[in-house]
Design a protein around this motif. Sequence first.
Motif, PDB file in Angstrom:
ATOM      1  N   ASN A 137       0.820  -1.226   0.000  1.00 44.68           N
ATOM      2  CA  ASN A 137       0.000   0.000   0.000  1.00 44.68           C
ATOM      3  C   ASN A 137       0.847   1.267   0.000  1.00 44.68           C
ATOM      4  O   ASN A 137       0.318   2.389   0.007  1.00 44.68           O
ATOM      5  CB  ASN A 137      -0.966   0.007   1.183  1.00 44.68           C
ATOM      6  CG  ASN A 137      -0.248   0.016   2.536  1.00 44.68           C
ATOM      7  OD1 ASN A 137       0.970   0.217   2.614  1.00 44.68           O
ATOM      8  ND2 ASN A 137      -1.000  -0.203   3.607  1.00 44.68           N
ATOM      9  N   GLY A 138       2.176   1.100  -0.013  1.00 42.33           N
ATOM     10  CA  GLY A 138       3.071   2.240  -0.106  1.00 42.33           C
ATOM     11  C   GLY A 138       3.212   3.053   1.158  1.00 42.33           C
ATOM     12  O   GLY A 138       3.816   4.133   1.139  1.00 42.33           O
ATOM     13  N   GLN A 139       2.706   2.551   2.302  1.00 38.73           N
ATOM     14  CA  GLN A 139       2.669   3.347   3.523  1.00 38.73           C
ATOM     15  C   GLN A 139       3.740   2.971   4.541  1.00 38.73           C
ATOM     16  O   GLN A 139       3.937   3.692   5.508  1.00 38.73           O
ATOM     17  CB  GLN A 139       1.289   3.223   4.175  1.00 38.73           C
ATOM     18  CG  GLN A 139       0.155   3.755   3.319  1.00 38.73           C
ATOM     19  CD  GLN A 139       0.363   5.214   2.955  1.00 38.73           C
ATOM     20  OE1 GLN A 139       0.445   6.085   3.823  1.00 38.73           O
ATOM     21  NE2 GLN A 139       0.465   5.489   1.661  1.00 38.73           N
ATOM     22  N   THR A 140       4.420   1.833   4.340  1.00 36.26           N
ATOM     23  CA  THR A 140       5.410   1.387   5.328  1.00 36.26           C
ATOM     24  C   THR A 140       6.718   1.023   4.638  1.00 36.26           C
ATOM     25  O   THR A 140       6.731   0.241   3.683  1.00 36.26           O
ATOM     26  CB  THR A 140       4.900   0.163   6.106  1.00 36.26           C
ATOM     27  OG1 THR A 140       3.648   0.468   6.723  1.00 36.26           O
ATOM     28  CG2 THR A 140       5.899  -0.244   7.185  1.00 36.26           C
ATOM     29  N   LEU A 141       7.789   1.615   5.114  1.00 38.99           N
ATOM     30  CA  LEU A 141       9.135   1.307   4.629  1.00 38.99           C
ATOM     31  C   LEU A 141       9.842   0.492   5.705  1.00 38.99           C
ATOM     32  O   LEU A 141       9.928   0.920   6.858  1.00 38.99           O
ATOM     33  CB  LEU A 141       9.912   2.596   4.361  1.00 38.99           C
ATOM     34  CG  LEU A 141      11.382   2.435   3.952  1.00 38.99           C
ATOM     35  CD1 LEU A 141      11.473   2.014   2.494  1.00 38.99           C
ATOM     36  CD2 LEU A 141      12.149   3.747   4.160  1.00 38.99           C
ATOM     37  N   VAL A 142      10.314  -0.709   5.354  1.00 36.71           N
ATOM     38  CA  VAL A 142      11.105  -1.524   6.276  1.00 36.71           C
ATOM     39  C   VAL A 142      12.514  -1.627   5.705  1.00 36.71           C
ATOM     40  O   VAL A 142      12.683  -1.865   4.498  1.00 36.71           O
ATOM     41  CB  VAL A 142      10.488  -2.926   6.465  1.00 36.71           C
ATOM     42  CG1 VAL A 142      11.357  -3.771   7.398  1.00 36.71           C
ATOM     43  CG2 VAL A 142       9.073  -2.813   7.021  1.00 36.71           C
ATOM     44  N   PHE A 143      13.525  -1.456   6.551  1.00 39.22           N
ATOM     45  CA  PHE A 143      14.893  -1.468   6.041  1.00 39.22           C
ATOM     46  C   PHE A 143      15.854  -1.982   7.101  1.00 39.22           C
ATOM     47  O   PHE A 143      15.498  -2.161   8.275  1.00 39.22           O
ATOM     48  CB  PHE A 143      15.302  -0.069   5.561  1.00 39.22           C
ATOM     49  CG  PHE A 143      15.297   0.989   6.629  1.00 39.22           C
ATOM     50  CD1 PHE A 143      16.472   1.387   7.262  1.00 39.22           C
ATOM     51  CD2 PHE A 143      14.108   1.608   7.007  1.00 39.22           C
ATOM     52  CE1 PHE A 143      16.455   2.365   8.248  1.00 39.22           C
ATOM     53  CE2 PHE A 143      14.084   2.596   7.985  1.00 39.22           C
ATOM     54  CZ  PHE A 143      15.260   2.973   8.605  1.00 39.22           C
TER      55      PHE A 143
END
Length: 648
Positions: free
Chosen positions: A227-233
Motif C-alpha cells: 500500500n506504499g505506507q510502510t518502509l522496512v529497512f
Amino acid sequence: MTTTHFKNMRRVALIALTSLLMSSCASLYIKNGKEAYQNLQYQDAIWSLEKGLQKKDDPGARRMLAESYLMVNDYRKANEQYERINTYTDNTDRDRILQGQAKMTNGQYTEARTIFEGIVSRDPANEVAKSLLNSCKKLEEMKKDSMMYIVNQVNIPGNMALYSAYPFKNGLILSSPASKGDRDPYTNRAFTDLYFSNQSNGAWSSPEPIENVNSKYHDAVAAVSPNGQTLVFTRSFQLKGGALAGNDDGMSNTQLYYSKMGSDGKWGKPEILPFSDPRSMYAHPAFTPDGKTLYFSSDRPGGKGKMDIYQSSITETGWGEPTNLGSDINTPGDELFPTVRGNDILYFSSDAHQTLGGYDINFVEKNNGVWGPIHHMSYPVNTANDDFSLVWNPDGATGYFTSDRSGIDRIYSLSEINPKITLKGLILGKESSLPLGGARITVQNLSDGTEETLFTDGNGNFSTQLTTGKDYKVKSELDGYFSTSEDISTKGITEDKELKTVIEMQELYVKKDEPTVENQGNKDNNIGKGVHTIPNIFWDYNKWDIRVDAEPYLNDLVKLFRENQNLKFELASHCDSRGSFEYNDDLSSKRAKAVVDYLVKKGVPRSIMVSQGYGERKLINGCSDGVKCSEEQHQQNRRTEFTVIDKK
C-alpha cells in the motif's frame, strides 16, 4: 546490505577503532592482527597479519588472514593463503570448504571439485560440501546461457557502488555508501545510506538520499509495503537518541526498522520492529504482494546455519513472531536477500545451494502451502561472482538484481523471455495408423518434476502450453496399447512457436500359456498376435554373447520395457532344426538369458522379465528335421522374440 558490506560487517563495533601500534616485531603484528580479526576489523587484520606472517609463520594467524580476504571479497589472495594452509597437518574440512569456495569464485572449478570430493568421501553427511560438489558437477548446465533472460547494467549516474534496488513510484530505492560522513571502522569505507533515483523518459536521475531515514551508521536494503505506507529497512542497532548501541559483547547487530509515510509524502521517524533482538542480526526485508507476510534474513538462535530466511505474519494487531522456513530452504551456509514474485515464489541468494561461486540467486515455489524444490537461475543471471537481491516489477516479467561481476556492486535489469510455445500432438495406432481417442497424455517438466495430464480427443489430438528453456517427457497411455514416451525440449526457443509431434502406439496382447509344440512346422500353432520378433539379433556360431550390431535394437527394448513396468515379459530365443534337440535347447536358453542380462544392465527390472530357450520347438516354417531348406529359411527360425505374459 551489499554482500561486500555484509561479509565485512556482520557486526558494527560499539566503540571506535583504536589505532594499531606499529612495530617491527612480528609477534606484535600478529597479536594486533588477531585482535583486529576477532573484532571483525578485517582490513586492519589483513594489514597487520601480512606484516607479521612475512617474518614468522603462525597457523592460526594465517587462517584469520585467509578468512579476512574472503570477507573483503579478495578470493585470489584468500586462495593463496589456503594453499599454504594445506601444508599444515591440522588443516580441517572447514579450511578446505572455504578454499573450495574461493576457487569456485576464481573460476577454478576442477580444483574445487577435487576438494569437495575429498571431503564428501570422508564425511558423507557434510551437506555444504555435498551441495558445492553438486554445483561443480552441474557446472556446464548452470553456466549455459538459459536464453530465458536479457540482462543489462542500469546506467544510474555516479561512480559509487549501488545495490539492492527496490521499485517505488517512478524510480528505485537504492543502497549505497554515503558520499560524506563517518567511516565504518571495520572496513574504512563509508557507512551505507538509502537513496532514491527517479526514471524519466528512460533516463535515471542522480541518486538522492531519502529524507528522514538515514542515520550516521548503516541504513540499507529496503522494501515498501504494497500500500506504499510502510518502509522496512536494515539499520545498525541504535539507541533512541541515535547513538550506536550493542549487545552484551559490545557488538551492534543490524536490525529491522520501519517508517510510516506521512501526510506530507515524507517518511516518518524510524522505529525498530518489535521482534528484532540486538543479540542477533536481522536484515533484508521483503513483503509479499498481499502485504500479509514479511520475509527477512537472520542468524537468530534455532536456525539451520549462519543466516537463515524467516517469515513474519502481518495482521491488524501487528507483526507476528518469526518462523524459520526450514531446512529445505535454509542450509548450514548463508541464505540472504529474500524477495518475492507473486505470493508463492520466493527468490533468495545462497552460498550453499547450487552456485557458480559466491552468492547465487535461487528460487522456490510454494504449492498448497508446501515449498517445492530449489531452482538455480543459470547464466546470465548468476555468475562466478556475487549475484543477489533480485526484485520483480509489478508486471512480473521484468526486475532488477545486484551483481559485482564488474568488480563493484551495480544494479542490473532483468527481462524474462516468455514466448508462447504450443505443443500439438497426434496419437495413432502403429499397426492401424488410425487416430486413438481417449489416450492419457502426461507432460512432465523434467526441470522441476511437475506434471500435467490431459486426454486426446476423438481425432487423437491433444494440445498444451510449454515453457521456454525446459526439457519435457511426453508419455501416452491407453488400454490395449504399450505405453510410450517422447522427449521434447524448448531450450533455445525465444519467440512464439508451435511444436508438433506424432506418437505411434503399439497394440498390446497378453499371451496366454500354450502347449509346447515339439519339432513341428505348423506356423499357425506357434506364432500369432502378441509375439514380437526383435529384428537383427544375430549370434555368432555356438556363442551367446550379445553382438555390438544387436545393441541398438535391444536398446529400443530397454525404453519400451522401462515405460511398461506393469507388464511381465518373456524373452525367448529360438534355433533352427539343425543340431540335436538337447544342444539347441541349451544354446537358445543361454541366448535368451544373455538378452535379459543385457536389459537388466541397462536399467530394466529383472522382476518383469523371464528368459526362455525354445530350441527348435517353435519353428515358424516347415524346415523341421529331414526337410531340405535354404539358409534363408533356416535363418527365419533363428530368432529372438518377446511376448507379454502377464499384466498387473
